[in-house]
Motif scaffolding. Sequence first.
Motif, short mmCIF file in Angstrom:
data_model
loop_
_atom_site.label_atom_id
_atom_site.label_comp_id
_atom_site.label_asym_id
_atom_site.label_seq_id
_atom_site.Cartn_x
_atom_site.Cartn_y
_atom_site.Cartn_z
N LYS A 213 0.84 -1.21 0.00
CA LYS A 213 0.00 0.00 0.00
C LYS A 213 0.88 1.26 0.00
O LYS A 213 0.56 2.25 -0.67
N SER A 214 1.97 1.21 0.75
CA SER A 214 2.88 2.37 0.80
C SER A 214 3.56 2.59 -0.55
O SER A 214 3.81 3.74 -0.94
N LEU A 215 3.88 1.51 -1.26
CA LEU A 215 4.44 1.65 -2.61
C LEU A 215 3.44 2.37 -3.52
O LEU A 215 3.82 3.26 -4.29
N LYS A 216 2.17 1.99 -3.42
CA LYS A 216 1.13 2.64 -4.23
C LYS A 216 1.04 4.13 -3.89
O LYS A 216 0.83 4.97 -4.77
N LYS A 217 1.20 4.43 -2.63
CA LYS A 217 1.12 5.82 -2.17
C LYS A 217 2.23 6.66 -2.80
O LYS A 217 2.01 7.78 -3.29
N ILE A 218 3.44 6.11 -2.82
CA ILE A 218 4.58 6.82 -3.41
C ILE A 218 4.45 6.88 -4.93
O ILE A 218 4.87 7.85 -5.57
N GLU A 219 3.85 5.85 -5.50
CA GLU A 219 3.68 5.79 -6.95
C GLU A 219 2.87 6.97 -7.48
O GLU A 219 3.01 7.37 -8.64
N CYS A 220 2.04 7.55 -6.63
CA CYS A 220 1.19 8.67 -7.04
C CYS A 220 1.94 10.01 -7.07
O CYS A 220 1.39 11.02 -7.54
N LEU A 221 3.16 10.04 -6.57
CA LEU A 221 3.91 11.29 -6.48
C LEU A 221 4.76 11.51 -7.73
O LEU A 221 5.24 10.55 -8.35
N ASP A 222 4.97 12.77 -8.08
CA ASP A 222 5.91 13.12 -9.15
C ASP A 222 7.30 13.18 -8.54
O ASP A 222 7.58 14.04 -7.69
N ILE A 223 8.17 12.27 -8.96
CA ILE A 223 9.50 12.16 -8.35
C ILE A 223 10.55 12.20 -9.45
O ILE A 223 10.54 11.38 -10.38
N ARG A 224 11.46 13.14 -9.32
CA ARG A 224 12.58 13.25 -10.26
C ARG A 224 13.82 12.55 -9.74
O ARG A 224 14.62 12.03 -10.51
N LEU A 225 13.96 12.53 -8.41
CA LEU A 225 15.17 11.98 -7.80
C LEU A 225 14.81 11.39 -6.45
O LEU A 225 14.13 12.03 -5.64
N ALA A 226 15.26 10.16 -6.20
CA ALA A 226 15.04 9.51 -4.91
C ALA A 226 16.37 9.30 -4.21
O ALA A 226 17.34 8.84 -4.82
N LEU A 227 16.40 9.64 -2.93
CA LEU A 227 17.61 9.52 -2.11
C LEU A 227 17.38 8.40 -1.10
O LEU A 227 16.74 8.59 -0.07
N PRO A 228 17.89 7.19 -1.38
CA PRO A 228 17.62 6.03 -0.52
C PRO A 228 18.61 5.93 0.64
O PRO A 228 19.66 6.60 0.65
N GLY A 229 18.28 5.07 1.58
CA GLY A 229 19.14 4.87 2.74
C GLY A 229 20.40 4.08 2.44
O GLY A 229 21.38 4.14 3.19
N HIS A 230 20.39 3.34 1.33
CA HIS A 230 21.55 2.53 0.96
C HIS A 230 21.70 2.52 -0.56
O HIS A 230 20.74 2.69 -1.30
N ARG A 231 22.91 2.31 -0.99
CA ARG A 231 23.26 2.18 -2.40
C ARG A 231 23.03 3.49 -3.14
O ARG A 231 23.08 4.57 -2.56
N ARG A 232 22.76 3.39 -4.43
CA ARG A 232 22.84 4.58 -5.27
C ARG A 232 21.55 5.39 -5.30
O ARG A 232 20.45 4.87 -5.07
N VAL A 233 21.72 6.66 -5.64
CA VAL A 233 20.59 7.56 -5.85
C VAL A 233 19.83 7.11 -7.09
O VAL A 233 20.41 6.63 -8.06
N MET A 234 18.49 7.26 -7.07
CA MET A 234 17.65 6.76 -8.16
C MET A 234 16.99 7.90 -8.92
O MET A 234 16.47 8.83 -8.33
N ALA A 235 16.99 7.77 -10.25
CA ALA A 235 16.29 8.75 -11.08
C ALA A 235 14.92 8.24 -11.50
O ALA A 235 13.94 8.99 -11.51
N ASP A 236 14.81 6.94 -11.83
CA ASP A 236 13.54 6.38 -12.30
C ASP A 236 12.89 5.57 -11.19
O ASP A 236 12.94 4.34 -11.16
N VAL A 237 12.26 6.26 -10.25
CA VAL A 237 11.67 5.61 -9.09
C VAL A 237 10.46 4.76 -9.47
O VAL A 237 10.24 3.69 -8.92
N HIS A 238 9.68 5.22 -10.44
CA HIS A 238 8.48 4.48 -10.81
C HIS A 238 8.83 3.15 -11.45
O HIS A 238 8.11 2.15 -11.27
N ARG A 239 9.94 3.10 -12.19
CA ARG A 239 10.42 1.81 -12.70
C ARG A 239 10.73 0.88 -11.54
O ARG A 239 10.35 -0.30 -11.56
#
Length: 324
Positions: A213-239
Amino acid sequence: MIEEILPNLYRIEVPLPKSPLKVLNAYLVKGQRRNLLIDTGFNMEESKAVLFKALKTLGVDLAQTDIFLTHLHPDHSGLISAFTTESSVIYCGELDAYILNATHTVSYWSELKILFGLHGFPQQAIDEVISKHPGCNYNPDRDHVFSFVKDGYILDIGGYYFHCVETPGHTPGHVCLYEPERQILVSGDHILDNITSNISELGITDPLGNYLKSLKKIECLDIRLALPGHRRVMADVHRRISELQTHHDHRLAEVLNILKDGPADAYQVAARMTWDFAGTWDLFPLSQKWFAAGEAIAHLLYLYNKNQLRFTKAGGNLAFELIA
């Protein structure tokens, strides 16, 4: 390593010794009046020394710095005792704040032992796992007073307006930060790029259901860049969200297929699931068996809540079987 992601927004790599994750991405937002440190690292000297040095390099005054915890796990929360001052505010989701303080109690670990034993984890191995558990060894030194955040709470720091987004699943009180103008998501461990978040919080009715459900919640947002707690920064979050949804669909199908052979407890199911490990289940490190069993429990509970499984008994343990 210190990396300037955007003006006044920095990523700091904090080492996590003895952890397969290797590094935490802590983030610092510098402001004119207050700074915000997002997550901290293990309560270990190696982690503390690197974070102290990085903050000193960035000219950070801890007396003017608040802390935001995306969630309770010690690789994110462990150093709050070392980096807070009398003027610091520690922001956290309410459930995670409660659990984090509870980890200092004997009853918390006793209940965890009982729950894992009920799901088939070998009793003789439980004490060994707990004695080496990061939550026992690398969590904060003491209880803390937290400022609880919920959906819509806004943190105004350094020209950024971070909106809190509750994303339970990885932990019951996990919270992401979303900056709508710049379309930035600080995703904590809710969304990671080339690894999957462990979903294994016992005592929660449906942790995997909450996570999806939380994934669906984030899926509704316009996101250009995601900053995760581990590993690399993400550009294509919806993928990545789509990949994670598919991953759990495959996991659920695998669990159902395993149970076609008859009732099994979570430990038995975990032993037959596919894991990213070259060896057999017998060669699986004990600590990883613990997290794998927790992941199996989450998937079994999800299927139970979807009325595809029912509870039964197997060898004295709580087990699951298919509903014909």
